[in-house]
Design an enzyme around this catalytic site. Structure first.
Site, short mmCIF file in Angstrom:
data_model
loop_
_atom_site.label_atom_id
_atom_site.label_comp_id
_atom_site.label_asym_id
_atom_site.label_seq_id
_atom_site.Cartn_x
_atom_site.Cartn_y
_atom_site.Cartn_z
N THR A 1 5.86 1.70 1.83
CA THR A 1 5.55 3.01 2.22
C THR A 1 6.91 3.62 3.05
O THR A 1 6.91 3.08 3.76
CB THR A 1 4.52 3.50 2.44
OG1 THR A 1 3.70 3.37 1.12
CG2 THR A 1 4.14 5.01 3.30
N VAL B 1 -3.52 6.85 -6.95
CA VAL B 1 -3.15 7.86 -5.62
C VAL B 1 -3.72 6.90 -4.98
O VAL B 1 -5.06 6.80 -4.48
CB VAL B 1 -3.15 8.73 -6.34
CG1 VAL B 1 -2.84 10.21 -4.48
CG2 VAL B 1 -3.09 9.53 -7.04
N GLY B 2 -3.02 6.85 -3.85
CA GLY B 2 -3.13 5.87 -2.22
C GLY B 2 -3.92 7.49 -0.98
O GLY B 2 -3.79 8.32 -1.47
N GLY C 1 -0.39 1.12 4.59
CA GLY C 1 -1.47 0.04 3.82
C GLY C 1 -2.19 0.01 3.10
O GLY C 1 -1.21 1.02 1.95
N GLY D 1 -3.93 1.55 0.50
CA GLY D 1 -4.09 3.30 0.43
C GLY D 1 -5.80 3.14 0.65
O GLY D 1 -6.62 4.32 1.42
N1 ASP Z 1 -0.32 3.55 1.25
C1 ASP Z 1 0.20 3.15 0.27
C2 ASP Z 1 -0.72 2.98 -0.31
O1 ASP Z 1 -1.86 3.32 -0.61
C3 ASP Z 1 1.17 2.14 0.02
C4 ASP Z 1 1.20 1.11 1.76
O2 ASP Z 1 1.74 2.17 2.82
O3 ASP Z 1 2.83 1.13 0.90
O4 ASP Z 1 -0.25 3.82 -1.87
#
Ligand code: ASP
Length: 299
Positions: free
Chosen positions: A168, A197-198, A219, A221
């Protein structure tokens, strides 16, 4: 890790931190993303030095991180299980606590600009799917006409446990007026279920900004949603009188305890910054009015 800043030289305190996700794998080469992040930080530093608002700077930084194709956001996003590109983004202004977000957005080049348009031109905080797309088009935001040609998925292997890998982008800034802003944008977890959706576009989970602190998370999500991670940092600072470093680490410890992985960048109203993560690495960097500058992926 904490960088403690003292004011010397410049009469104004400002600071900027960026991240490109907590999913880097040991053995891969991140020279390009580090060089790009360094360039962006210098540009963001110039904007802040000139007096630009934190919210403008974080949107500009995230727009460039979306465009570069080096992270799992914007151009670097990967398709979901159906082969569609569904992107999420959000922005928050710490001064007013105004926020805008889009989720499961398809066909728009810069989700962060769509999130900003929601914040500035609608009475709402979040729009999703078709509604978000149509709103972005009404505001003349650039389309992705041919997803198969535009996107260059930033591919990464699945981790050992077979859990979804992640990546992200995010930015937090403190401007010369002492105001904070945060922005986060993502293509989401790799191989995600359509409609998933995260945390990234969820105010309080994947990002937060108020008068005290600005936070952008990365991370898995689901764990960041279950712990309201970003606003939890602010709450620990306010109610438990923790420093930004202690508060962010406590929040991340809670995520680790639940089995989650990831990290965050957090910047307080005095320019103190922390970038904790519990993964092998996190692409990140910062610049401060006092000359402090760093870009790192591991360690
Ligand atoms: N947090 C994001 C999600 O879960 C993914 C990421 O941070 O890499 O969509």
């Amino acid at each position: 890790m904490v960088a403690t800043f003292t004011k010397k030289g410049s009469s104004k305190i400002w600071a900027l931190a960026l991240h490109g996700g907590a999913g880097p794998m040991k053995g891969e080469n991140y020279d390009r993303s580090e060089a790009h992040m360094a360039e962006l930080l210098r540009e963001g530093g110039r904007m802040l030095e000139k007096g630009c608002a934190a919210v403008d700077v974080v949107c500009e930084m995230v727009k460039e991180l979306e465009a570069c194709g080096l992270h799992v956001a914007g151009k670097g996003s990967a398709p979901n299980r159906d082969g569609d590109y569904e992107l999420d983004a959000a922005v928050m202004d710490g001064e007013t606590r105004q926020a805008g977000a889009v989720a499961a957005l398809q066909g728009i080049r810069h989700p962060i600009l769509a999130a900003r348009a929601v914040m500035e031109h609608s009475p709402h905080v979040m729009l999703v799917g078709r509604g978000a797309h149509d709103f972005a088009r009404e505001h003349k935001l650039k389309r992705v006409k041919s997803p198969e040609n535009y996107y260059q998925p930033a591919t990464r292997k699945q981790n050992k446990t077979g859990e979804l890998a992640h990546g992200t982008v995010g930015a937090v800034a403190l401007d010369a007026d002492g105001l904070l802003g945060a922005a986060t944008s993502t293509g989401g977890a790799l191989n995600k279920q359509p409609g998933r959706v995260g945390d990234s576009p969820l105010v309080g989970a994947g990002l937060w900004a108020d008068e005290r602190v600005a936070v952008s998370c990365t991370g898995i999500g689901e764990y960041f949603i279950r712990t309201s991670a970003a606003v939890d940092v602010s709450a620990r600072m306010k109610y438990a009188r923790r420093s930004v470093d202690e508060a962010a680490q406590d929040t991340l410890d809670n995520i680790s305890f639940l089995g989650g992985e990831g990290g965050m960048i957090a910047l307080d109203c005095l320019g103190r910054l922390t970038t904790p993560f519990n993964t092998a690495g996190m692409k990140r960097g910062w610049i401060h009015a006092n000359g402090d500058f760093k870009v790192a992926t591991f360690g």
